[in-house]
Design a protein around this motif. Structure first.
Motif, PDB file in Angstrom:
ATOM      1  N   TYR A  80      -6.412  10.013  14.525  1.00 17.49           N
ATOM      2  CA  TYR A  80      -6.938   8.606  14.738  1.00 17.49           C
ATOM      3  C   TYR A  80      -7.872   8.870  15.771  1.00 17.49           C
ATOM      4  CZ  TYR A  80      -3.549   5.935  11.928  1.00 17.49           C
ATOM      5  OH  TYR A  80      -2.790   5.367  10.944  1.00 17.49           O
ATOM      6  N   THR A  81      -8.980   7.973  15.653  1.00 14.47           N
ATOM      7  CA  THR A  81      -9.962   7.775  16.645  1.00 14.47           C
ATOM      8  C   THR A  81      -9.882   6.551  17.499  1.00 14.47           C
ATOM      9  OG1 THR A  81     -11.521   6.581  15.138  1.00 14.47           O
ATOM     10  CG2 THR A  81     -11.761   9.052  15.239  1.00 14.47           C
ATOM     11  N   ALA A  82     -10.773   6.383  18.373  1.00 19.73           N
ATOM     12  CA  ALA A  82     -10.796   5.305  19.164  1.00 19.73           C
ATOM     13  C   ALA A  82     -10.892   3.837  18.250  1.00 19.73           C
ATOM     14  CB  ALA A  82     -11.596   5.181  20.434  1.00 19.73           C
ATOM     15  N   ASP A  83     -11.079   3.952  17.203  1.00 14.92           N
ATOM     16  CA  ASP A  83     -11.270   2.904  16.207  1.00 14.92           C
ATOM     17  C   ASP A  83     -10.052   2.436  15.767  1.00 14.92           C
ATOM     18  OD1 ASP A  83     -14.149   2.753  16.773  1.00 14.92           O
ATOM     19  OD2 ASP A  83     -14.692   3.171  14.777  1.00 14.92           O
ATOM     20  N   ALA A  84      -9.017   3.258  16.009  1.00 18.40           N
ATOM     21  CA  ALA A  84      -7.715   2.747  15.806  1.00 18.40           C
ATOM     22  C   ALA A  84      -6.883   2.689  17.039  1.00 18.40           C
ATOM     23  CB  ALA A  84      -6.925   3.901  14.983  1.00 18.40           C
ATOM     24  N   PRO A  85      -7.127   1.451  17.726  1.00 17.96           N
ATOM     25  CA  PRO A  85      -6.341   1.312  19.203  1.00 17.96           C
ATOM     26  C   PRO A  85      -4.930   1.305  19.025  1.00 17.96           C
ATOM     27  CG  PRO A  85      -8.195  -0.180  18.821  1.00 17.96           C
ATOM     28  CD  PRO A  85      -8.045   0.434  17.374  1.00 17.96           C
ATOM     29  N   GLY A  86      -4.222   2.020  19.823  1.00 19.04           N
ATOM     30  CA  GLY A  86      -2.753   2.073  20.010  1.00 19.04           C
ATOM     31  C   GLY A  86      -2.516   3.253  19.085  1.00 19.04           C
ATOM     32  N   PHE A  87      -3.110   3.905  18.561  1.00 20.50           N
ATOM     33  CA  PHE A  87      -2.737   4.820  17.596  1.00 20.50           C
ATOM     34  C   PHE A  87      -3.308   6.264  17.787  1.00 20.50           C
ATOM     35  CE2 PHE A  87      -1.817   1.119  15.531  1.00 20.50           C
ATOM     36  CZ  PHE A  87      -0.375   1.345  15.014  1.00 20.50           C
ATOM     37  N   GLU A  88      -4.123   6.319  18.957  1.00 21.64           N
ATOM     38  CA  GLU A  88      -5.041   7.458  19.286  1.00 21.64           C
ATOM     39  C   GLU A  88      -4.032   8.652  19.646  1.00 21.64           C
ATOM     40  OE1 GLU A  88      -5.097   4.628  20.699  1.00 21.64           O
ATOM     41  OE2 GLU A  88      -7.187   4.201  21.610  1.00 21.64           O
ATOM     42  N   GLY A  89      -4.197   9.826  18.851  1.00 21.12           N
ATOM     43  CA  GLY A  89      -3.500  10.950  18.872  1.00 21.12           C
ATOM     44  C   GLY A  89      -2.667  11.235  17.654  1.00 21.12           C
ATOM     45  N   ALA A  90      -2.126  10.189  17.193  1.00 24.50           N
ATOM     46  CA  ALA A  90      -1.413  10.320  15.970  1.00 24.50           C
ATOM     47  C   ALA A  90      -2.249  10.922  14.754  1.00 24.50           C
ATOM     48  CB  ALA A  90      -1.023   8.845  15.432  1.00 24.50           C
ATOM     49  N   ARG A  91      -1.725  11.611  14.089  1.00 25.12           N
ATOM     50  CA  ARG A  91      -2.358  12.336  12.890  1.00 25.12           C
ATOM     51  C   ARG A  91      -1.540  11.800  11.588  1.00 25.12           C
ATOM     52  NH1 ARG A  91      -3.110  18.957  12.988  1.00 25.12           N
ATOM     53  NH2 ARG A  91      -5.242  18.964  12.023  1.00 25.12           N
ATOM     54  N   VAL A  92      -2.783  11.905  10.513  1.00 28.53           N
ATOM     55  CA  VAL A  92      -2.360  11.381   9.205  1.00 28.53           C
ATOM     56  C   VAL A  92      -1.695  12.732   8.489  1.00 28.53           C
ATOM     57  CG1 VAL A  92      -3.462  10.771   7.051  1.00 28.53           C
ATOM     58  CG2 VAL A  92      -4.241   9.834   9.046  1.00 28.53           C
ATOM     59  N   MET A  93      -2.458  13.918   8.920  1.00 30.02           N
ATOM     60  CA  MET A  93      -1.908  15.048   8.095  1.00 30.02           C
ATOM     61  C   MET A  93      -2.395  16.468   8.862  1.00 30.02           C
ATOM     62  SD  MET A  93      -3.524  16.390   4.109  1.00 30.02           S
ATOM     63  CE  MET A  93      -2.871  14.574   3.705  1.00 30.02           C
ATOM     64  N   THR A 147       0.658  -1.219  -0.106  1.00 34.35           N
ATOM     65  CA  THR A 147       0.165  -0.120   0.069  1.00 34.35           C
ATOM     66  C   THR A 147       0.936   1.319   0.110  1.00 34.35           C
ATOM     67  OG1 THR A 147      -1.894   1.266   1.183  1.00 34.35           O
ATOM     68  CG2 THR A 147      -0.222   0.207   2.499  1.00 34.35           C
ATOM     69  N   THR A 148       0.274   2.298  -0.460  1.00 32.65           N
ATOM     70  CA  THR A 148       1.102   3.387  -0.538  1.00 32.65           C
ATOM     71  C   THR A 148       0.336   4.649   0.713  1.00 32.65           C
ATOM     72  OG1 THR A 148      -0.511   4.583  -2.136  1.00 32.65           O
ATOM     73  CG2 THR A 148       1.546   3.507  -2.871  1.00 32.65           C
ATOM     74  N   THR A 149      -0.552   3.900   1.363  1.00 33.53           N
ATOM     75  CA  THR A 149      -1.076   4.939   2.624  1.00 33.53           C
ATOM     76  C   THR A 149      -0.836   3.887   3.759  1.00 33.53           C
ATOM     77  OG1 THR A 149      -3.304   3.962   1.847  1.00 33.53           O
ATOM     78  CG2 THR A 149      -2.726   6.027   1.179  1.00 33.53           C
ATOM     79  N   PRO A 150       0.271   3.908   4.400  1.00 34.41           N
ATOM     80  CA  PRO A 150       0.493   3.107   5.705  1.00 34.41           C
ATOM     81  C   PRO A 150      -0.702   3.540   6.701  1.00 34.41           C
ATOM     82  CG  PRO A 150       2.413   3.733   4.765  1.00 34.41           C
ATOM     83  CD  PRO A 150       1.533   4.547   3.986  1.00 34.41           C
ATOM     84  N   TRP A 151      -0.982   4.564   6.907  1.00 29.70           N
ATOM     85  CA  TRP A 151      -1.923   4.997   7.760  1.00 29.70           C
ATOM     86  C   TRP A 151      -3.367   4.672   7.772  1.00 29.70           C
ATOM     87  CZ3 TRP A 151      -6.581   7.534   6.222  1.00 29.70           C
ATOM     88  CH2 TRP A 151      -6.647   7.849   4.950  1.00 29.70           C
ATOM     89  N   THR A 152      -3.418   3.727   6.675  1.00 30.60           N
ATOM     90  CA  THR A 152      -4.880   3.110   6.460  1.00 30.60           C
ATOM     91  C   THR A 152      -4.713   1.618   7.095  1.00 30.60           C
ATOM     92  OG1 THR A 152      -4.412   2.092   4.388  1.00 30.60           O
ATOM     93  CG2 THR A 152      -5.455   4.420   4.482  1.00 30.60           C
ATOM     94  N   ASN A 189       2.003   7.537   9.633  1.00 34.16           N
ATOM     95  CA  ASN A 189       2.780   6.634   8.599  1.00 34.16           C
ATOM     96  C   ASN A 189       3.835   6.147   9.525  1.00 34.16           C
ATOM     97  OD1 ASN A 189       1.274   6.876   6.548  1.00 34.16           O
ATOM     98  ND2 ASN A 189       2.544   7.864   5.108  1.00 34.16           N
ATOM     99  N   ASP A 190       4.711   7.152  10.423  1.00 37.02           N
ATOM    100  CA  ASP A 190       5.786   6.721  10.947  1.00 37.02           C
ATOM    101  C   ASP A 190       5.539   5.511  12.196  1.00 37.02           C
ATOM    102  OD1 ASP A 190       7.496   7.891   9.506  1.00 37.02           O
ATOM    103  OD2 ASP A 190       7.914   9.709  10.711  1.00 37.02           O
ATOM    104  N   ARG A 191       4.495   5.990  12.860  1.00 33.63           N
ATOM    105  CA  ARG A 191       3.853   5.272  14.071  1.00 33.63           C
ATOM    106  C   ARG A 191       3.314   3.900  13.408  1.00 33.63           C
ATOM    107  NH1 ARG A 191       0.711   8.377  18.531  1.00 33.63           N
ATOM    108  NH2 ARG A 191       0.308   6.271  19.284  1.00 33.63           N
ATOM    109  N   VAL A 192       2.838   3.787  12.440  1.00 29.60           N
ATOM    110  CA  VAL A 192       2.165   2.585  11.922  1.00 29.60           C
ATOM    111  C   VAL A 192       3.488   1.618  11.499  1.00 29.60           C
ATOM    112  CG1 VAL A 192       0.954   1.320   9.866  1.00 29.60           C
ATOM    113  CG2 VAL A 192      -0.256   3.371  11.160  1.00 29.60           C
TER     114      VAL A 192
END
Length: 996
Positions: A419-432, A273-278, A442-445
């Motif tokens: 990221y929302t609570a539907d992305a456990p472990g990544f809350e607070g990270a930001r795509v853009m 994928t070219t969108t790791p954040w997904t 991306n880096d956190r994923v």
């Protein structure tokens, strides 16, 4: 010599051209004067009055956006529209042009927000209707500026009463169209992945997105196969096999395939994928029945992360070598893996257990969108972040539920890109972030994938990626609740919006024809129409909903809304107490007022209602919509859908499209490249008619080019055309308006009338077909080749020198009068300033050429026999002209009047055509001899004209002091000893009339 002859200045005895029409156009100075004149006389109002009672022809104006000075695209667009409306107006129609503006939406809102930020103001702290007022004022200011710029281009229309989508009545009608769609059951609130601008905090439509180069992080990720792992969704696996048994009779091969599943236990399916954040939003993996897959074992590795020796991986056979190279590993094949095996596999999510989440089955789904052109042959499927992913997931939702797999789609990213609570472990990270820059998602994923031994490989790639056309920043796809219009819901008449739109496309004329297929393909493939935007400036989605999202259907409520909008504008929706005001007695029923704003494409798509339907000076549907080719996905598209949804057909009968303007090298114009051509600059330096001539002579259906060289080319072409008009005006200064019977006209004049008849057909058909280049080219060539270089050149001697009573002279004047009337009126839609100036010069008491009609051409002017005869005469003439050109070049003669060539003709048809002709006049020589025969070898010939040879000889006699013709009868009249007999007779006649 007599005393009279001694005193005569022969130049004053000639009918030389006389006109105050200047050779130098001075368009930059003259055109504004004409604009002012048209405004002072209210030309628009006079046009409407003159057309009263005629059949209406309506070109509906696609609204430009009210947020800046016009650019060359605006100029091209408006000139084309003006030419169309003028051409129909001058051909017996009531062709009323009503300009319009798109006033709502993000670009204007964005400008106000920028001003707020510059002042340190917070938009959210300003009352919404105060903010909307500032947006309205901003749009109104630019409408005024653009209107003046359009008028400077020569555009005539109802600029005093244009349509504006922010007019109160318009806002009411837009809202009314929405409520019609809601009433018919086509409007619904749903959740789908849509294009989302984090920077602008709103959903975007297809037409609001453009593609630019972008560097993306790329990752290859391992999804472990767990089909026999009792700890992962055991119930789902058991349900799956029960489902299989219940729904198919297994063949022996399928039983063997089931048994073979154990060989992939512990293997991983690899996606790219070219969108790791997904990745946190992944719910499935898609594969293709048409791709060959294999099971591979890792035999050596290089990277500190990624696959280890002994790991087994499932990849597309065609792509496994490339994947191995990316991961810097070596693979050996174990066996083929068949599609039927893949359909039975279930994987674990690579983040299983992270943050206490991701404990769900990841099924493999067959999908037509999967290819083996790049990647791994498997497509990571995150239904909340991609349309194909969403379709692949929802199309098997019932089967998934039957297998014990939840089909729920998560909301992993919010409107700010977090990221929302539907992305456990990544809350607070930001795509853009708010500036459109990559966040830390991306880096956190990627870091989490490495930690969990789930990263196969990583990299970067440059590719075309969607950006907002306003902020120019990248967008994301995210699942979010929005308002949609169904494309495929069965309607009361048995149709769907899609089927209605496709039929309307079939019923519409497209110019060029390719536009039909383009729009059809878009309608065939498009998803449901997203109407909602999360903004402040625009027409609201003025509905009330209950807890289940059902829309309130109450005519009394709707009527109150529409009446309020008509009186107060859409601001009424946001005023204090609006909910209670509109709901009335139903205010206590728990209805929720929707606060989303309508997509501006719905606004512009609704303009046909409050413009074409509501104005008595227009009609519905429009005859023509004309815009750039990008509007197949924009205005043409939204207008079609809106009208098909509410009226069952398109709001137009014909769609005309133009291309885009590039620089002279074919590059897109941009300020950074310094290659922008501003229409204001062209008008300042050369004039609007030069810009209009460029539009008329270019292939506007395709992309066009414009720059200094091309402008100069049009300046040169214009100068020649203007000089032809000027010469006619000067010559017609001696015209007394006498009509000559057609039967009395010389053949040359009949030929020119025949050409007018041919051109009349070409011009009218060209305007009907919107083929302006064809018309412009024909009229320019007629002017340069057939008038200036042929007819006028031949007739100058007769027009200047013949006696007042000469039929030849009077006939030429009568025909030139008709040529002027025809050509200038035909050109009027294209060059309104020049033709107005020339018309008023010819007819000082006239009001305006634009109030005239194209002249009616009598049927008797069409004379094929004369045309065929003169085609032969002109063939012979071309050989004479060629011979004399060499004589002139070699300086054996100074002008053609010094020659008396001998013309040898060995073609009976050509000889017959020359019989009875004053061929020396046609060839502009003082004498000529025509001899039957081949002619001497030394004679001049043209390869393309067989049977004609010319021996150039000098004319014998004396040069006439008045006409400069060399004749043997100079001095035959003793009263005028230095002129020819013809000129002496003319002088005697002038003297008898008291004109000497």
């Amino acid at each position: 010599m007599t005393d009279t002859a001694e005193k005569l200045d022969y130049s004053k005895t000639l009918y030389l051209p006389e006109t105050d029409f200047p050779m130098r156009a001075g368009l930059p100075q003259k055109e504004p004067e004409l604009v002012a004149r048209w405004q002072q006389m209210d030309l628009y109002k006079q046009l409407r009055a003159s057309a009263a009672g005629r059949t209406k022809f309506v070109l509906h104006d696609g609204p430009p956006y009210a947020n800046g000075n016009i650019h060359i695209g605006h100029a091209l667009n408006k000139i084309l529209k003006d030419v169309i409306t003028r051409s129909f107006q001058m051909r017996g129609y009531d062709s009323n042009y009503v300009p319009g503006w798109d006033c709502h939406g993000l670009p204007i809102e964005w400008k106000i927000e920028e001003a707020y930020r510059a002042k340190g103001k917070n938009k959210d702290e300003v009352p919404i209707n105060e903010f909307r007022r500032e947006c309205r004022e901003f749009a109104a200011g630019w409408i005024k500026v653009q209107g003046e710029e359009f008028k400077r281009l020569g555009i005539v229309g109802d600029f005093e009463n244009p349509y504006r989508t922010m007019n109160f009545h318009a806002e009411s009608r837009i809202a009314g169209e929405l409520l019609k769609i809601a009433k018919s059951g086509q409007l619904y609130r749903g959740s789908k992945p849509i294009m989302w601008s984090v920077v602008e905090r709103t959903a975007l439509a297809e037409a609001e997105v453009e593609y630019h180069d972008y560097e993306s992080d790329t990752i290859w990720v391992k999804f472990p196969v767990v089909v026999f792992d009792k700890e992962v969704e055991q119930s789902a696996i058991e349900n799956y096999f029960i489902f299989e048994q219940a729904n198919s009779d297994l063949t022996d091969a399928e039983r063997e395939s089931r048994e073979a599943l154990s060989s992939v236990e512990g293997a991983s399916v690899v996606i790219w994928t070219t969108t790791p954040w997904t990745i946190p939003g992944n719910r499935a993996i898609s594969f293709s029945d048409g791709i060959e897959y294999g099971l591979y074992e890792v035999t050596s590795t290089t990277n500190d992360y990624g696959p280890r020796v002994g790991e087994r991986l499932i990849l597309a056979e065609r792509l496994q070598a490339d994947c191995a190279q990316k991961a810097k590993i070596e693979l050996k094949p174990v066996r083929k893996v068949f599609a039927k095996e893949l359909s039975k596999l279930i994987c674990a999510h690579p983040f299983k257990g992270l943050g206490g989440g991701y404990d769900f089955a990841v099924p493999l789904l067959a999908g037509d969108h999967v290819t083996d052109d790049a990647g791994t042959g498997f497509v990571h499927t995150a239904p909340g972040h991609g349309r194909e992913d969403f379709d692949a997931w929802t199309s098997v939702a019932r089967e998934l539920e039957a297998r014990g797999i939840s089909s729920k789609i998560p909301f992993t990213v919010d409107d700010g890109g977090f990221y929302t609570a539907d992305a456990p472990g990544f809350e607070g990270a930001r795509v853009m972030d708010d500036n459109g820059k990559k966040g830390d998602a991306n880096d956190r994923v990627i870091k989490a994938l490495i930690e969990r031994n789930a990263l196969f490989a990583r990299g970067r790639m440059k590719h075309q990626y969607p950006h907002s056309w306003r902020s120019k920043k990248p967008i994301i796809f995210r699942n979010t609740p929005q308002w949609f219009v169904y494309m495929d819901k069965d309607l009361a008449d048995g149709t769907t919006l899609r089927s209605r739109a496709l039929k309307a496309i079939d019923d519409t004329r497209f110019v060029p024809a390719a536009g039909q297929n383009r729009l059809r393909a878009m309608i065939e493939q498009r998803p449901d129409w997203v109407l909602s935007r999360q903004r402040a400036w625009g027409v609201p989605i003025c509905v009330f909903v209950d807890e289940q999202g059902e829309i309130l259907q109450d005519e009394a409520v709707n009527q109150r809304i529409l009446e309020a909008f008509d009186l107060e504008g859409a601001d009424a929706w946001f005023a204090e107490g609006a909910r209670e005001r509109f709901l009335g007695s139903r205010a206590n029923e728990g209805w929720t007022q929707v606060r989303d704003i309508l997509d501006v494409w719905f606004d512009s798509g609704s303009t046909h209602t409050f413009t074409l339907e509501d104005r008595p000076d227009l009609k519905w549907p429009a005859d023509v919509y004309l815009e750039g080719s990008d509007q197949h996905r924009g205005w043409f598209h939204s207008s079609l859908l809106e009208s098909a949804a509410t009226r069952g057909r398109a709001p137009y009968d014909t769609v005309v499209t133009h291309g885009f303007t590039m620089d002279e090298k074919g590059q897109k114009m941009s300020k950074s490249l310094g290659n922008v051509v501003a229409p204001q600059d062209v008008m300042k330096d050369a004039g609007a008619d030069i810009l209009r001539l460029w539009v008329m002579t270019t292939d506007y259906w395709e992309d066009q080019r414009l720059g200094k060289t091309i402008i100069q080319t049009n300046v040169d072409a214009y100068r020649k055309l203007r000089n032809t008009i000027r010469w006619m005006l000067g010559t017609l200064a001696h015209d007394e308006g006498e009509e000559i019977a057609y039967s009395d006209l010389p053949e040359l004049e009949k030929l020119m009338l025949h050409r007018l008849a041919e051109l009349d057909k070409l011009v009218r058909e060209g305007y009907d077909a919107f083929e302006f280049k064809k018309i412009a080219r024909a009229l320019i060539d007629f002017s340069n080749i057939e008038l200036s270089a042929f007819y006028f050149d031949i007739r100058k001697d007769a027009l200047y020198c013949d006696a007042p009573s000469s039929l030849r002279r009077r006939a030429a004047l009568a025909v030139i009068r008709k040529i002027f009337d025809c050509t200038v009126t035909w050109l009027a839609p294209m060059l309104p300033f020049t033709t107005e100036e020339s018309w008023l010069s010819r007819n000082p008491n006239a009001v305006s050429i634009h109030l005239e009609q194209f002249p009616t051409v009598p049927t008797e002017w069409k004379n094929e026999a004369v045309a065929e005869k003169w085609a032969r005469i002109r063939k012979v003439r071309s050989v004479v002209t060629g011979a004399l050109e060499i004589e002139r070049k070699d300086k054996r003669i100074g002008s053609s009047l010094e020659a008396a060539p001998v013309v040898y003709v060995n073609d009976p048809e050509l000889m017959k055509a020359l019989e009875g002709q004053d061929f020396e006049e046609t060839c502009i020589t003082s004498d000529i001899a025509i001899v039957v025969g081949e002619g001497p070898e030394s004679a001049f010939r043209l390869p393309e004209v067989q049977g004609v040879a010319v021996d150039p000889k000098l004319a014998e006699g004396t040069k006439c002091a008045r006409s400069w013709r060399v004749t043997t009868d100079v001095g035959s009249d003793p009263a005028y000893p230095d002129v020819s007999a013809r000129d002496a007779a003319a002088l005697r006649e002038l003297a008898s009339l008291g004109r000497l």
